[in-house]
Design an enzyme around this catalytic site. Sequence first.
Site, PDB file in Angstrom:
ATOM      1  N   GLU A  10      -1.232  -8.969   3.113  1.00 42.33           N
ATOM      2  CA  GLU A  10      -1.316  -9.670   4.708  1.00 42.33           C
ATOM      3  C   GLU A  10      -2.577  -9.899   5.137  1.00 42.33           C
ATOM      4  O   GLU A  10      -2.920 -10.920   5.955  1.00 42.33           O
ATOM      5  CB  GLU A  10      -0.484  -8.720   5.641  1.00 42.33           C
ATOM      6  CG  GLU A  10      -1.133  -7.134   6.089  1.00 42.33           C
ATOM      7  CD  GLU A  10      -1.607  -6.117   4.922  1.00 42.33           C
ATOM      8  OE1 GLU A  10      -0.520  -6.270   3.523  1.00 42.33           O
ATOM      9  OE2 GLU A  10      -1.109  -4.980   5.658  1.00 42.33           O
ATOM     10  N   HIS A  34      -3.838  -5.013   0.307  1.00 38.42           N
ATOM     11  CA  HIS A  34      -2.809  -5.262   1.674  1.00 38.42           C
ATOM     12  C   HIS A  34      -2.990  -6.975   2.032  1.00 38.42           C
ATOM     13  O   HIS A  34      -4.217  -7.643   2.719  1.00 38.42           O
ATOM     14  CB  HIS A  34      -3.905  -4.758   2.830  1.00 38.42           C
ATOM     15  CG  HIS A  34      -3.900  -2.786   3.219  1.00 38.42           C
ATOM     16  ND1 HIS A  34      -2.565  -3.277   4.069  1.00 38.42           N
ATOM     17  CD2 HIS A  34      -4.267  -2.317   2.381  1.00 38.42           C
ATOM     18  CE1 HIS A  34      -2.626  -1.580   3.581  1.00 38.42           C
ATOM     19  NE2 HIS A  34      -3.741  -0.922   3.691  1.00 38.42           N
ATOM     20  N   CYS A  84       0.779  -1.279  -0.107  1.00 35.82           N
ATOM     21  CA  CYS A  84      -0.452  -0.142  -0.001  1.00 35.82           C
ATOM     22  C   CYS A  84       1.456   1.177  -0.024  1.00 35.82           C
ATOM     23  O   CYS A  84       1.807   1.594  -1.705  1.00 35.82           O
ATOM     24  CB  CYS A  84      -0.859   0.017   1.220  1.00 35.82           C
ATOM     25  SG  CYS A  84      -2.323   1.414   0.911  1.00 35.82           S
TER      26      CYS A  84
END
Length: 547
Positions: free
Chosen positions: A525, A523, A393
Amino acid sequence: MLNHRHGNGCRFIVVTGGVISGLGKGVTTASIAALLQAQGYKVTSIKIDPYINVDAGTMRPTEHGEVYVTYDGGETDQDLGTYERFLGVPMSKENSITTGQVYQTVIAKERNLEYDGKCVEVIPHIPQEVERRVKEVAKNTKADFVMIEVGGTSGDYQNVLFLDAFRRMHLAGDPVAFVHVVYLPIPGNLGEMKTKPAQLSVRMLYEVGVTPDFIVTRSSKPLDAPRREKIGTFCNVAPTRVISNPDLPTTYQVPDHLEEQGMTKELLTLFDLPYKPNRLAAWKTLVKKISNAKKPARIGIVGKYFDIGDFTLEDSYISVIEAIKTACWHNGAKPEIVWINAKDFEKDPKKLNSLDNLNGVIVPGGFGGSGVEGKIAAIQYCREHKIPYLGLCYGLQMAVIEFARHVAGLVGANTTEINPKTKHPVIIILPEQAKNVKAKHYGATMRLGNWTATLKPNTKVWQLYGKKTQVVERHRHRYEVNPDYISQLEQAGLVFSGASPDRKLMEYVELPDHPFFVATQAHPEFTSRALEPNPLFNGFVKACLSK
Ligand code: GLN
């Protein structure tokens, strides 16, 4: 307390905490959910946060930990991330309930005359709205079990109305079980594990009419037999329902640890359901991988949330940390995370040499100007010294700025988030988002949740995602790559390997002549799971290991 737990409908397991906050209730909740899932049940998990904020989006990560983003654009407590990592099942924003949301709905209904002229009161209308929300999740997910983690500890003023909702559901015959997670301190001067605070915390649950069915004990050491017996006797729970949950090397060992003590069997017995043994093969394999991981992978996270001490650091980046760890374990590597304060590079650029000691560098998401020049310097160093780099990001936006300034010759290039008057605004705010910011409508005004990207064939990103042409990842940001600069950056060698299907929003960038230089506007993650790391993290770690 057993009460009408039979039947084919959805069952509810309420997890409360006692003695201290930060007990690991989220991990306990997720682990119990994983055990039930392994038995073949459909499980979802709700987090209740007793604060007034409608969601976690407006809270500072240093105060609240990471803001997790759900597929449908919810900005929630980090516990939803724990549930997703453990269960591999997406959680909706409906799975995050706050006091603010509950009151907002009740007040809106009152203004709409939906209470038929009644006096609208805290009791029963607030617990009724809590019950409605919880049952809505059960209905929408068609879950066999809904886990409900109640934030805070027993005795808190703030969570009483939530506990009252579940007490009422239980009383009305809904299949509800209560699991109370307590802390057992071992004071240094005594060297002995003490159970009294746990006993008192159970008493505080009694005061609001809740009797736990299970006690899970958190401590630095395992629970011994005499204390198990004592807790059982004084907390009115069979010793087989007092479960030890000591600190373990990783949280992913918890499901197996609870199972070994017979918790799954006891829990299913409570609901009159059969228990099937040997269902945890996938978790056992993960635990084995973790203990077999030998080769160290030193991965630096260049961040800025260092201003309030060490203790909240891990919470602010929990999904990034967990994504790195799981990718490492799946590749036989032992993760070593190195915290790097971006501001250090601003004060002393010579410190950039320290990046040579790392296998790879990540610049994670972020907001505002603090530490930005340090991040850009770190990215430049990684690009020039061929150190594997993964940008998340803000980490993409910084990589684009760095490339614009030092390769494409766009002197002073910047994001308008930091310098609205920059000569080369390579990162800008889109007109729709600009309107929100101007009107100070900050809550939930970003590009949030799932967005699709079309990948360019034969790029690194395309390979990493298994040659898929379309992928979906979570987002949380206001700014975007400025379309006016794309061809100029491409000509200088930056590859935009993924974009929104209409190609208006750039989603991935990479450099072809580098061992691993990949950044994404998303994102990734948030979609990395304990049993299946996200492909970008997986590829990054693979590159780190061959450095
Ligand atoms: N501050 C940037 C934006 O709003 C990046 C946000 C982030 O990293 N999540 O676009």
